[in-house]
Scaffold this motif. Structure first.
Motif, PDB file in Angstrom:
ATOM      1  N   UNK A  13       0.827  -1.212   0.000  1.00  0.00           N
ATOM      2  CA  UNK A  13       0.000   0.000   0.000  1.00  0.00           C
ATOM      3  C   UNK A  13       0.862   1.263   0.000  1.00  0.00           C
ATOM      4  N   UNK A  14       2.114   1.143   0.432  1.00  0.00           N
ATOM      5  CA  UNK A  14       3.004   2.296   0.481  1.00  0.00           C
ATOM      6  C   UNK A  14       3.190   2.850   1.877  1.00  0.00           C
ATOM      7  N   UNK A  15       2.954   2.017   2.885  1.00  0.00           N
ATOM      8  CA  UNK A  15       3.120   2.440   4.267  1.00  0.00           C
ATOM      9  C   UNK A  15       4.380   1.822   4.856  1.00  0.00           C
ATOM     10  N   UNK A  16       5.002   2.542   5.768  1.00  0.00           N
ATOM     11  CA  UNK A  16       6.134   1.981   6.495  1.00  0.00           C
ATOM     12  C   UNK A  16       5.585   0.970   7.505  1.00  0.00           C
ATOM     13  N   UNK A  17       6.462   0.180   8.077  1.00  0.00           N
ATOM     14  CA  UNK A  17       6.021  -0.776   9.093  1.00  0.00           C
ATOM     15  C   UNK A  17       5.403  -0.037  10.275  1.00  0.00           C
ATOM     16  N   UNK A  18       6.029   1.069  10.698  1.00  0.00           N
ATOM     17  CA  UNK A  18       5.501   1.839  11.826  1.00  0.00           C
ATOM     18  C   UNK A  18       4.103   2.383  11.511  1.00  0.00           C
ATOM     19  N   UNK A  19       3.888   2.882  10.302  1.00  0.00           N
ATOM     20  CA  UNK A  19       2.579   3.403   9.913  1.00  0.00           C
ATOM     21  C   UNK A  19       1.533   2.281   9.876  1.00  0.00           C
TER      22      UNK A  19
END
Length: 148
Positions: free
Chosen positions: A50-56
């Motif tokens: 989706x384009x999110x970092x792991x933290x996001x």
């Protein structure tokens, strides 16, 4: 003489299951997979897609980093609740990609707060009770020219 029925058509995968790497073609299979729990690697894979970092991604799921890494180190499956949230995210992602016909446009739409969703992103709204259903309904309305 007895004839054996051989299906000529393979039922399509349920929406969202292909992004999660599931082969579920019916609700029973999906329910069993979610109840058993998805793998922690699914969180990273879907978030990255989706384009999110792991933290996001963890923040979106309401999962702490320490809990996530504990599951990962132990090789344990995620809880049914977190697995259900992952399924909802995958489902709305596939619906947005179908509507926008371009992955980047769909992912940008999913990550942008919208008044329709109470100034939340469609991804955030999808995790509310019945939220994923509403996000897919909004996309269906847009497809038919009904702007909400």
């Amino acid at each position: 003489m007895t004839q054996t029925f051989t299906p000529t058509r393979i039922p399509p995968a349920l929406p969202g299951t292909s992004l999660l790497g599931l082969k579920a073609t019916n609700l029973l299979d999906l329910g069993e997979a979610v109840h058993a729990g998805l793998t922690p690697a699914t969180v990273e894979r879907l978030g990255k897609y989706i384009g999110l970092s792991l933290a996001e991604t963890l923040s979106l799921l309401g999962l702490s980093s320490s809990t996530y890494h504990s599951y990962r180190r132990a090789g344990r499956a995620l809880s049914a609740d977190v697995s259900t949230h992952l399924y909802h995210l995958a489902r709305v992602t596939e619906a947005a990609e179908r509507y926008f016909e371009h992955k980047d446009a769909a992912h940008a739409w999913l990550q942008t707060p919208r008044a329709t969703f109470g100034h939340r992103t469609p991804l955030q709204f999808a995790l509310l009770p019945e939220g994923a259903e509403y996000v897919t309904t909004v996309l269906s309305r847009l497809e038919h020219g009904v702007y909400t």
